[in-house]
Design a protein around this motif. Sequence first.
Motif, PDB file in Angstrom:
ATOM      1  N   ASP A 103     -29.917 -63.687  34.868  1.00 49.15           N
ATOM      2  CA  ASP A 103     -28.668 -63.248  34.229  1.00 49.15           C
ATOM      3  C   ASP A 103     -28.707 -63.299  32.709  1.00 49.15           C
ATOM      4  O   ASP A 103     -27.676 -63.454  32.049  1.00 49.15           O
ATOM      5  N   GLN A 104     -29.920 -63.185  32.162  1.00 50.45           N
ATOM      6  CA  GLN A 104     -30.090 -63.182  30.714  1.00 50.45           C
ATOM      7  C   GLN A 104     -31.152 -62.148  30.353  1.00 50.45           C
ATOM      8  O   GLN A 104     -31.958 -61.742  31.185  1.00 50.45           O
ATOM      9  N   ASP A 105     -31.147 -61.729  29.082  1.00 53.30           N
ATOM     10  CA  ASP A 105     -32.236 -60.911  28.565  1.00 53.30           C
ATOM     11  C   ASP A 105     -32.545 -61.366  27.147  1.00 53.30           C
ATOM     12  O   ASP A 105     -31.739 -62.060  26.515  1.00 53.30           O
ATOM     13  N   ILE A 106     -33.717 -61.000  26.681  1.00 50.85           N
ATOM     14  CA  ILE A 106     -34.144 -61.343  25.324  1.00 50.85           C
ATOM     15  C   ILE A 106     -34.013 -60.086  24.476  1.00 50.85           C
ATOM     16  O   ILE A 106     -34.638 -59.059  24.765  1.00 50.85           O
ATOM     17  N   VAL A 107     -33.194 -60.180  23.434  1.00 53.84           N
ATOM     18  CA  VAL A 107     -32.803 -59.012  22.657  1.00 53.84           C
ATOM     19  C   VAL A 107     -33.010 -59.279  21.170  1.00 53.84           C
ATOM     20  O   VAL A 107     -33.259 -60.411  20.740  1.00 53.84           O
ATOM     21  N   TYR A 108     -32.871 -58.202  20.387  1.00 53.48           N
ATOM     22  CA  TYR A 108     -32.997 -58.330  18.936  1.00 53.48           C
ATOM     23  C   TYR A 108     -31.728 -58.924  18.344  1.00 53.48           C
ATOM     24  O   TYR A 108     -30.612 -58.488  18.650  1.00 53.48           O
ATOM     25  N   SER A 109     -31.912 -59.905  17.488  1.00 56.27           N
ATOM     26  CA  SER A 109     -30.795 -60.484  16.758  1.00 56.27           C
ATOM     27  C   SER A 109     -30.330 -59.514  15.678  1.00 56.27           C
ATOM     28  O   SER A 109     -31.118 -58.725  15.145  1.00 56.27           O
ATOM     29  N   ALA A 110     -29.055 -59.588  15.344  1.00 58.00           N
ATOM     30  CA  ALA A 110     -28.479 -58.704  14.324  1.00 58.00           C
ATOM     31  C   ALA A 110     -28.653 -59.285  12.920  1.00 58.00           C
ATOM     32  O   ALA A 110     -27.709 -59.325  12.136  1.00 58.00           O
ATOM     33  N   SER A 125     -26.886 -60.927  30.566  1.00 54.99           N
ATOM     34  CA  SER A 125     -27.177 -59.655  31.215  1.00 54.99           C
ATOM     35  C   SER A 125     -27.185 -59.877  32.718  1.00 54.99           C
ATOM     36  O   SER A 125     -28.246 -60.110  33.321  1.00 54.99           O
ATOM     37  N   PRO A 126     -26.012 -59.856  33.351  1.00 49.12           N
ATOM     38  CA  PRO A 126     -25.924 -60.129  34.787  1.00 49.12           C
ATOM     39  C   PRO A 126     -26.865 -59.247  35.603  1.00 49.12           C
ATOM     40  O   PRO A 126     -26.914 -58.034  35.426  1.00 49.12           O
ATOM     41  N   GLY A 127     -27.629 -59.895  36.487  1.00 45.17           N
ATOM     42  CA  GLY A 127     -28.560 -59.177  37.340  1.00 45.17           C
ATOM     43  C   GLY A 127     -29.960 -59.070  36.788  1.00 45.17           C
ATOM     44  O   GLY A 127     -30.898 -58.741  37.517  1.00 45.17           O
ATOM     45  N   THR A 128     -30.134 -59.345  35.492  1.00 45.45           N
ATOM     46  CA  THR A 128     -31.463 -59.285  34.873  1.00 45.45           C
ATOM     47  C   THR A 128     -32.169 -60.626  35.015  1.00 45.45           C
ATOM     48  O   THR A 128     -31.543 -61.680  34.932  1.00 45.45           O
ATOM     49  N   ALA A 200     -39.182 -58.100  31.904  1.00 44.44           N
ATOM     50  CA  ALA A 200     -37.898 -58.387  32.561  1.00 44.44           C
ATOM     51  C   ALA A 200     -37.765 -57.513  33.799  1.00 44.44           C
ATOM     52  O   ALA A 200     -38.355 -56.429  33.880  1.00 44.44           O
ATOM     53  N   ARG A 201     -36.991 -58.002  34.742  1.00 42.89           N
ATOM     54  CA  ARG A 201     -36.690 -57.242  35.954  1.00 42.89           C
ATOM     55  C   ARG A 201     -35.211 -56.829  35.912  1.00 42.89           C
ATOM     56  O   ARG A 201     -34.363 -57.615  35.502  1.00 42.89           O
ATOM     57  N   ASN A 202     -34.964 -55.599  36.349  1.00 43.19           N
ATOM     58  CA  ASN A 202     -33.588 -55.090  36.381  1.00 43.19           C
ATOM     59  C   ASN A 202     -32.946 -55.158  35.002  1.00 43.19           C
ATOM     60  O   ASN A 202     -31.788 -55.568  34.856  1.00 43.19           O
ATOM     61  N   ARG A 203     -33.696 -54.732  34.009  1.00 42.54           N
ATOM     62  CA  ARG A 203     -33.203 -54.760  32.634  1.00 42.54           C
ATOM     63  C   ARG A 203     -32.107 -53.720  32.442  1.00 42.54           C
ATOM     64  O   ARG A 203     -32.233 -52.572  32.874  1.00 42.54           O
ATOM     65  N   ARG A 204     -31.029 -54.116  31.780  1.00 42.98           N
ATOM     66  CA  ARG A 204     -29.868 -53.258  31.561  1.00 42.98           C
ATOM     67  C   ARG A 204     -29.806 -52.687  30.154  1.00 42.98           C
ATOM     68  O   ARG A 204     -29.143 -51.675  29.930  1.00 42.98           O
ATOM     69  N   PHE A 205     -30.441 -53.355  29.206  1.00 43.88           N
ATOM     70  CA  PHE A 205     -30.431 -52.875  27.830  1.00 43.88           C
ATOM     71  C   PHE A 205     -31.648 -51.981  27.585  1.00 43.88           C
ATOM     72  O   PHE A 205     -32.703 -52.170  28.190  1.00 43.88           O
ATOM     73  N   VAL A 206     -31.494 -51.035  26.675  1.00 41.00           N
ATOM     74  CA  VAL A 206     -32.633 -50.233  26.240  1.00 41.00           C
ATOM     75  C   VAL A 206     -33.648 -51.154  25.556  1.00 41.00           C
ATOM     76  O   VAL A 206     -33.275 -51.989  24.721  1.00 41.00           O
ATOM     77  N   ARG A 256     -22.822 -52.784  24.719  1.00 38.05           N
ATOM     78  CA  ARG A 256     -22.902 -51.638  25.612  1.00 38.05           C
ATOM     79  C   ARG A 256     -24.260 -51.650  26.280  1.00 38.05           C
ATOM     80  O   ARG A 256     -25.295 -51.771  25.617  1.00 38.05           O
ATOM     81  N   ARG A 257     -24.266 -51.518  27.582  1.00 35.51           N
ATOM     82  CA  ARG A 257     -25.509 -51.501  28.332  1.00 35.51           C
ATOM     83  C   ARG A 257     -25.863 -50.062  28.679  1.00 35.51           C
ATOM     84  O   ARG A 257     -24.991 -49.228  28.918  1.00 35.51           O
ATOM     85  N   THR A 258     -27.137 -49.792  28.761  1.00 35.16           N
ATOM     86  CA  THR A 258     -27.618 -48.494  29.183  1.00 35.16           C
ATOM     87  C   THR A 258     -28.459 -48.691  30.423  1.00 35.16           C
ATOM     88  O   THR A 258     -29.405 -49.479  30.415  1.00 35.16           O
ATOM     89  N   SER A 259     -28.141 -47.981  31.494  1.00 32.27           N
ATOM     90  CA  SER A 259     -28.907 -48.135  32.737  1.00 32.27           C
ATOM     91  C   SER A 259     -30.303 -47.579  32.546  1.00 32.27           C
ATOM     92  O   SER A 259     -30.494 -46.482  32.006  1.00 32.27           O
TER      93      SER A 259
END
Length: 262
Positions: A103-110, A125-128, A200-206, A256-259
């Motif tokens: 339920d998490q992903d590793i993303v770019y910090s702003a 990131s629920p499901g990731t 990652a598995r089931n990634r929701r973010f681009v 915003r998530r992108t499938s």
Amino acid sequence: MFSISDAHKITDPVLREQIEQHPRAQEILRAFLYPYDAPDYDFLFADGTVRQMVAGDIDRLTAGRTPVLAVGSNRAPVQLARKFAPPHHHEEPVPVTFGWMTDQDIVYSAHMAGYGALPATLASSPGTTVRVAVTWLTPTQLSHMHSTESVPDHYKYCQLDGTKITLDCGLKAGRVGSYQSVAGYVFDHGDTFALVDIPARNRRFVARSQWEMLSQIAKRAGQAPHPTFVLKLIDDADLRRKLVGRYLKTDNPTPRRTSVPK
């Protein structure tokens, strides 16, 4: 820490040649190659070397230490070598274990680091399920790590539920330390971007590479997407702040998530 030979990791031949021919290639590579190569097995970092840990070692080597998530470069030997080089507590080894977090992903910090890269942070990131590393630190190492993570200016240190992490070695951690970006991870237009170099598995973010992120920022700032843009970021703190204020959001609204395909 980096040499011209590391440019072979750049897959774009034109970009690779531009970097190889630049007199400040090492600095450019430090930004481009973030979050850096890391073994995909449990290891002990000691005296600048990496030794794979076996099951019988792990309980003993991690005993009494604080588990801390390493979602970006802190899982990489090259970064550990930079942070724990003499005289910074190099006599103490750093155990690093790997696993998966739900339920998490590793993303770019702003925000932008002083060496020209967009660093990483953790995002819901629920499901990731994302590949993570855990460093096991002594109190002295943890204090030093705080300073290298610019706590509290760039990151805040907090405790997370360790039951969401399944380590390959079977070790359990009830609570795990984590460095969370103060700036958040939502860019303008509500976009959040995952690090393509982190599985990652089931990634929701681009998912994007470091260079894709920097190129986007360069183009929107009216700059050429060229390695010299990275050097401008390194040399000009005012430019970094200007671009952060203009193209990155720090109020952290719902991302915003992108499938994307599983």
